[in-house]
Structures are given as C-alpha cells and as structure tokens.
Design a protein around this motif. Sequence first.
Motif, PDB file in Angstrom:
ATOM      1  N   VAL A   2     119.261  60.378  93.514  1.00 47.90           N
ATOM      2  CA  VAL A   2     118.395  61.482  94.052  1.00 47.90           C
ATOM      3  C   VAL A   2     117.157  60.796  92.683  1.00 47.90           C
ATOM      4  CG1 VAL A   2     117.684  63.921  92.776  1.00 47.90           C
ATOM      5  CG2 VAL A   2     119.510  63.043  94.322  1.00 47.90           C
ATOM      6  N   ASN A   3     116.861  60.321  91.932  1.00 44.69           N
ATOM      7  CA  ASN A   3     116.150  60.273  91.002  1.00 44.69           C
ATOM      8  C   ASN A   3     115.211  58.441  92.186  1.00 44.69           C
ATOM      9  OD1 ASN A   3     113.838  59.588  88.606  1.00 44.69           O
ATOM     10  ND2 ASN A   3     115.778  57.970  88.049  1.00 44.69           N
ATOM     11  N   ALA A   4     115.708  58.248  92.706  1.00 45.80           N
ATOM     12  CA  ALA A   4     114.741  56.878  93.038  1.00 45.80           C
ATOM     13  C   ALA A   4     114.372  57.162  94.409  1.00 45.80           C
ATOM     14  CB  ALA A   4     116.356  55.686  93.529  1.00 45.80           C
ATOM     15  N   ALA A   5     114.959  58.821  94.786  1.00 41.56           N
ATOM     16  CA  ALA A   5     114.361  59.378  96.334  1.00 41.56           C
ATOM     17  C   ALA A   5     112.586  60.032  95.485  1.00 41.56           C
ATOM     18  CB  ALA A   5     115.356  59.872  96.868  1.00 41.56           C
ATOM     19  N   LEU A   6     113.725  60.711  94.550  1.00 41.40           N
ATOM     20  CA  LEU A   6     112.033  61.800  94.440  1.00 41.40           C
ATOM     21  C   LEU A   6     111.311  61.140  93.738  1.00 41.40           C
ATOM     22  CD1 LEU A   6     114.112  64.939  92.994  1.00 41.40           C
ATOM     23  CD2 LEU A   6     112.678  64.409  94.256  1.00 41.40           C
ATOM     24  N   THR A   7     111.499  59.697  92.942  1.00 37.28           N
ATOM     25  CA  THR A   7     110.831  59.048  92.109  1.00 37.28           C
ATOM     26  C   THR A   7     109.203  58.405  92.976  1.00 37.28           C
ATOM     27  OG1 THR A   7     111.540  58.406  90.056  1.00 37.28           O
ATOM     28  CG2 THR A   7     110.467  56.448  90.868  1.00 37.28           C
ATOM     29  N   GLU A   8     109.987  58.026  94.293  1.00 40.28           N
ATOM     30  CA  GLU A   8     109.199  57.550  95.261  1.00 40.28           C
ATOM     31  C   GLU A   8     108.314  58.347  96.059  1.00 40.28           C
ATOM     32  OE1 GLU A   8     107.321  55.233  98.556  1.00 40.28           O
ATOM     33  OE2 GLU A   8     108.680  54.211  96.087  1.00 40.28           O
ATOM     34  N   ALA A   9     109.227  60.061  96.255  1.00 44.39           N
ATOM     35  CA  ALA A   9     108.571  60.834  96.962  1.00 44.39           C
ATOM     36  C   ALA A   9     107.382  60.734  96.156  1.00 44.39           C
ATOM     37  CB  ALA A   9     109.168  61.736  97.849  1.00 44.39           C
ATOM     38  N   LEU A  10     107.724  61.118  95.396  1.00 50.19           N
ATOM     39  CA  LEU A  10     106.204  61.932  94.223  1.00 50.19           C
ATOM     40  C   LEU A  10     105.447  60.599  93.536  1.00 50.19           C
ATOM     41  CD1 LEU A  10     108.816  64.297  92.099  1.00 50.19           C
ATOM     42  CD2 LEU A  10     107.363  64.604  94.081  1.00 50.19           C
ATOM     43  N   SER A  11     105.606  59.488  93.906  1.00 46.64           N
ATOM     44  CA  SER A  11     105.037  57.838  93.698  1.00 46.64           C
ATOM     45  C   SER A  11     103.428  58.562  93.499  1.00 46.64           C
ATOM     46  CB  SER A  11     105.043  57.235  93.899  1.00 46.64           C
ATOM     47  OG  SER A  11     104.931  57.106  95.471  1.00 46.64           O
ATOM     48  N   LYS A  12     102.914  58.811  95.050  1.00 42.93           N
ATOM     49  CA  LYS A  12     101.583  59.657  94.960  1.00 42.93           C
ATOM     50  C   LYS A  12     100.619  61.292  93.915  1.00 42.93           C
ATOM     51  CE  LYS A  12     100.525  56.852  98.665  1.00 42.93           C
ATOM     52  NZ  LYS A  12     101.615  55.974  99.160  1.00 42.93           N
ATOM     53  N   ASN A  18     105.305  62.980  86.539  1.00 46.52           N
ATOM     54  CA  ASN A  18     105.472  62.876  85.019  1.00 46.52           C
ATOM     55  C   ASN A  18     106.637  64.652  85.262  1.00 46.52           C
ATOM     56  OD1 ASN A  18     104.574  60.987  83.903  1.00 46.52           O
ATOM     57  ND2 ASN A  18     102.772  61.419  84.363  1.00 46.52           N
ATOM     58  N   ARG A  19     106.913  65.310  85.372  1.00 43.72           N
ATOM     59  CA  ARG A  19     107.300  66.673  85.337  1.00 43.72           C
ATOM     60  C   ARG A  19     108.912  66.133  85.892  1.00 43.72           C
ATOM     61  NH1 ARG A  19     104.949  72.231  88.069  1.00 43.72           N
ATOM     62  NH2 ARG A  19     107.068  72.473  86.796  1.00 43.72           N
ATOM     63  N   TRP A  20     109.030  65.704  87.388  1.00 43.95           N
ATOM     64  CA  TRP A  20     110.801  64.870  87.345  1.00 43.95           C
ATOM     65  C   TRP A  20     111.117  64.262  86.563  1.00 43.95           C
ATOM     66  CZ3 TRP A  20     114.973  65.697  89.467  1.00 43.95           C
ATOM     67  CH2 TRP A  20     115.920  64.574  89.898  1.00 43.95           C
ATOM     68  N   LYS A  21     110.174  63.571  85.518  1.00 42.77           N
ATOM     69  CA  LYS A  21     110.298  62.052  84.755  1.00 42.77           C
ATOM     70  C   LYS A  21     111.590  62.541  83.984  1.00 42.77           C
ATOM     71  CE  LYS A  21     108.328  57.869  86.011  1.00 42.77           C
ATOM     72  NZ  LYS A  21     107.299  57.128  85.625  1.00 42.77           N
ATOM     73  N   GLY A  22     110.974  63.906  82.761  1.00 41.96           N
ATOM     74  CA  GLY A  22     111.089  64.772  81.983  1.00 41.96           C
ATOM     75  C   GLY A  22     112.623  65.492  82.527  1.00 41.96           C
ATOM     76  N   LEU A  23     112.858  66.498  83.562  1.00 37.79           N
ATOM     77  CA  LEU A  23     113.667  66.350  84.610  1.00 37.79           C
ATOM     78  C   LEU A  23     114.895  65.963  84.258  1.00 37.79           C
ATOM     79  CD1 LEU A  23     112.170  68.670  86.993  1.00 37.79           C
ATOM     80  CD2 LEU A  23     113.208  69.418  84.225  1.00 37.79           C
ATOM     81  N   GLU A  95     109.841  75.160  93.239  1.00 39.57           N
ATOM     82  CA  GLU A  95     108.814  76.155  94.217  1.00 39.57           C
ATOM     83  C   GLU A  95     107.432  75.724  94.117  1.00 39.57           C
ATOM     84  OE1 GLU A  95     110.416  79.626  91.958  1.00 39.57           O
ATOM     85  OE2 GLU A  95     112.267  79.952  92.993  1.00 39.57           O
ATOM     86  N   THR A  96     107.183  75.401  92.863  1.00 40.44           N
ATOM     87  CA  THR A  96     106.441  75.235  93.007  1.00 40.44           C
ATOM     88  C   THR A  96     105.193  73.633  93.882  1.00 40.44           C
ATOM     89  OG1 THR A  96     106.515  73.209  90.761  1.00 40.44           O
ATOM     90  CG2 THR A  96     105.182  75.807  90.263  1.00 40.44           C
ATOM     91  N   PHE A  97     106.281  72.641  93.649  1.00 41.58           N
ATOM     92  CA  PHE A  97     105.869  71.227  94.654  1.00 41.58           C
ATOM     93  C   PHE A  97     105.448  72.104  96.225  1.00 41.58           C
ATOM     94  CE2 PHE A  97     106.882  68.006  97.051  1.00 41.58           C
ATOM     95  CZ  PHE A  97     105.945  67.021  96.216  1.00 41.58           C
ATOM     96  N   VAL A  98     106.692  72.592  96.249  1.00 40.42           N
ATOM     97  CA  VAL A  98     107.258  73.494  97.805  1.00 40.42           C
ATOM     98  C   VAL A  98     105.496  74.331  97.857  1.00 40.42           C
ATOM     99  CG1 VAL A  98     107.964  74.781  99.657  1.00 40.42           C
ATOM    100  CG2 VAL A  98     109.402  73.129  98.372  1.00 40.42           C
TER     101      VAL A  98
END
Length: 129
Positions: A2-12, A18-23, A95-98
Amino acid sequence: MVNAALTEALSKHPTYLNRWKGLNNRLHALSKARNRLAHAQMVGYRNEKGDEAVAMVTAVYSTPIGEGNRMSLARVTEIERSFDKLGTDLLAFQETFVVEQLTKAGEPMPRFKYPVEGVPPQEPGSAPT
C-alpha cells in the motif's frame, strides 16, 4: 505494498505525499503494538509481594515477572486511543484527497505508468475512446 502504491500515486501531489508519509510512519509504529496485543494472553501469577495478580503477557513463553513482559491496562487504553486517532486521520486524508480529485473532474486522469494486462499502452493523460 500500500505504501509503495500510494507513494507512486501521490508523487505529483507533494502535500498529500508528505501527509501520507506521516500517516504511514504512525501505521508502522502501531503495527508493533498491534502484534503484541494480538499474541498476548492473560495469566495469573504471584507478584513481587507474593499477592495473586493477573497480567497481560505479550510473548507466548514469557513470564509475567519483569515489566518488559507485561502490558498494563493504561498502556492498552493508550494504544486503543492511538488507533482511534489514526483511523480518524486516515479517513480525513482519504476524504480531502477524494474531494480535491472530484473538483478536478474535468482534467485528464493520470494513467498507469506500467503496462496493465489486456490494456493497450496509453500516452500520459490520454483516455481510450
């Protein structure tokens, strides 16, 4: 994964990345506490004063003697609150991202960077017609 997928998806999306990395760091830290709780058992024993006591022992072959092997009710409650807060923060992040993505509904959606079985290669930002 999940981390790898979200890191790639949120790369832009550096703010969301940064919020995801903290979570994700909090998820990782709490996973250790979750594992201790999942494998704990309640045991009766005589404490250092010779009185009957009950403790949550967090390793199968451990004894309740020694603080490192026991988990207090206060600690379990603290862990529970941490999980509750993390769950709330994860939902807020989602929710904020969606909502942001829905407000950009007219813009081209990003496509997969890597080939997907059964789907012809696409140019970035293009949509099949």
